[in-house]
Design a protein around this motif. Structure first.
Motif, PDB file in Angstrom:
ATOM      1  N   GLU A  46      56.551  46.440  -6.150  1.00  0.00           N
ATOM      2  CA  GLU A  46      55.437  47.264  -5.678  1.00  0.00           C
ATOM      3  C   GLU A  46      54.943  48.192  -6.772  1.00  0.00           C
ATOM      4  N   ARG A  47      55.880  48.790  -7.456  1.00  0.00           N
ATOM      5  CA  ARG A  47      55.538  49.790  -8.469  1.00  0.00           C
ATOM      6  C   ARG A  47      54.800  49.185  -9.660  1.00  0.00           C
ATOM      7  N   GLU A  49      53.287  46.248  -9.577  1.00  0.00           N
ATOM      8  CA  GLU A  49      52.225  45.404  -9.041  1.00  0.00           C
ATOM      9  C   GLU A  49      52.347  43.946  -9.477  1.00  0.00           C
ATOM     10  N   TYR A  50      53.571  43.454  -9.429  1.00  0.00           N
ATOM     11  CA  TYR A  50      53.869  42.040  -9.647  1.00  0.00           C
ATOM     12  C   TYR A  50      54.736  41.577  -8.484  1.00  0.00           C
ATOM     13  N   SER A  51      54.775  40.291  -8.266  1.00  0.00           N
ATOM     14  CA  SER A  51      55.608  39.761  -7.184  1.00  0.00           C
ATOM     15  C   SER A  51      57.083  39.793  -7.584  1.00  0.00           C
TER      16      SER A  51
END
Length: 195
Positions: A46-47, A49-51
């Protein structure tokens, strides 16, 4: 055509290295603000912004991330110990300066220190596989003792062990931080005969 393929490959490697560093930085920041229990692959994904699969393409899980953060910490610690030793060129003074720099590092960066010395990692200490930055930290302690001292690595191990004990015990509230200077002066005084 070969040049274009090479340029694309180089760009992908740069982007991968940037993602790798972004994950390490995010893990460290999260640990510093919320503690290592808060560092999960979900939170990191989340932080940054990647899976989560992208994270797993860089690291095999939390222990590998902690190891990467620890390596960054050893780079930083080696630089600080080196600066401290170089600023106090006399052996006896150098030992005190390196010890103080070590304890300051542990106190000022508790989450990073935990990654380096407390949490599980795959880093090897005192072996042929010891990372260069970790060896550089140890060498700063060794350099505080006379070259003709055949046991200077042993003395460096004892000093490092004592400092680690002080850092962990004071961080855990088991010994008061207020007495750290006195403990350090006692340790250095006992070791200066061996410098």
């Amino acid at each position: 055509m070969m040049f274009v393929m090479s340029a694309i490959s180089e760009r992908r490697e740069r982007e991968r290295a940037q993602r790798h560093q972004l994950i390490i930085t995010a893990a460290r920041e999260l640990a510093e603000t919320e503690g290592w229990d808060a560092v999960t692959t979900r939170r990191l994904a989340e932080r940054v912004e990647y899976s989560q699969p992208v994270l797993y393409s860089h690291f095999n899980g939390k222990d590998a991330i902690v190891s990467a953060v620890a390596l960054v910490g050893f780079d930083e610690l080696a630089a600080e110990l080196h600066r401290a030793r170089r600023a106090a060129p006399e052996l006896g003074l150098a030992l005190g300066a390196v010890c103080r720099a070590y304890l300051d590092f542990a106190t000022e960066r508790p989450a990073l220190y935990q990654a380096m010395f407390i949490l599980p990692t795959d880093l090897k200490f005192a072996s042929a596989e010891t990372p260069p930055s970790l060896r550089a930290c140890f060498d700063e302690f060794v350099s505080c003792f006379r070259r003709d001292n055949d046991r200077r690595e042993l003395f460096a191990e004892v000093i490092w062990s004592a400092l680690h004990g002080m850092a962990v015990l004071s961080d855990g509230g088991r010994i008061p931080l207020a007495g750290q200077d006195e403990r350090l002066e006692f340790l250095i005084a006992r070791m200066t005969d061996t410098v």
